[in-house]
Design an enzyme around this catalytic site. Structure first.
Site: not given
Ligand code: DAT
Ligand code: MG
Length: 148
Positions: A115, A112, A85, A102, A57, A9, A126, A49
């Site tokens: 992705h 973080n 992962r 991470r 968010f 990212k 994706e 996304y």
């Molecule tokens: P991942 O990236 O581990 O697959 P995710 O798909 O649940 O996680 O979320 C996508 C991204 O969105 C994640 O990397 C960071 C952001 N994100 C997730 N939960 C969040 C939150 N509670 N507040 C802010 N950003 C968040």
């Molecule tokens: Mg995800």
């Protein structure tokens, strides 16, 4: 052989972590089949996304992922989706195990670093969003015999 979509990212690119991250997956024995540094458009970010559209968010997430270039990659290997992962660590760095990407490099969930696709379905989706078929390379490496 399974394929997954991994992306350093904007924070990871800005913090000079592309090499560190590529190196981890190379050393694990996975094979890089496509990669590019790119600026993500708002449309592509919203598509990528899409599953988070209703989350509070979402706007911040789209702004962040389009704020500076990302390093988009496709990696291949046995169980690469789930293993990548695990190597990334939990979404929220406060819960990411030490030793994970991470866990080692990130401090907040909003930044973080990386992705990674979370299932075969999202990997296929994706990869299709970020890469054209002719940007992915099929080739064999002798090292495979020493990994598998
Ligand atoms: P991942 O990236 O581990 O697959 P995710 O798909 O649940 O996680 O979320 C996508 C991204 O969105 C994640 O990397 C960071 C952001 N994100 C997730 N939960 C969040 C939150 N509670 N507040 C802010 N950003 C968040
Ligand atoms: Mg995800």
């Amino acid at each position: 052989m399974e394929r997954t979509y991994l992306m350093v990212k904007p924070d990871g690119v800005q913090r000079n972590l592309i090499g560190e991250i590529v190196s981890r997956f190379e050393k694990k024995g996975f094979q890089l089949v496509g990669a590019k540094l790119m600026q993500v458009s708002k449309e592509t970010a919203e598509l990528h996304y899409g599953e988070h559209k209703e989350r509070p968010f979402f706007g911040e997430l789209v702004d962040f992922i389009t704020s500076s270039p990302v390093f988009a990659m496709v990696w291949e290997g046995e169980n690469v989706i789930a293993t990548a992962r695990q190597m990334m660590g939990a979404t929220n760095p406060k819960d990411s195990a030490p030793g994970t990407i991470r866990g080692e490099f990130a401090a907040t969930v909003g930044k973080n670093i990386i992705h990674g696709s979370d299932s075969p379905e999202s990997a296929e989706r994706e990869i299709g969003i970020f890469f054209k078929e002719n940007e992915l390379v099929e080739y064999s490496k002798l090292i495979k015999e020493w990994v598998y």
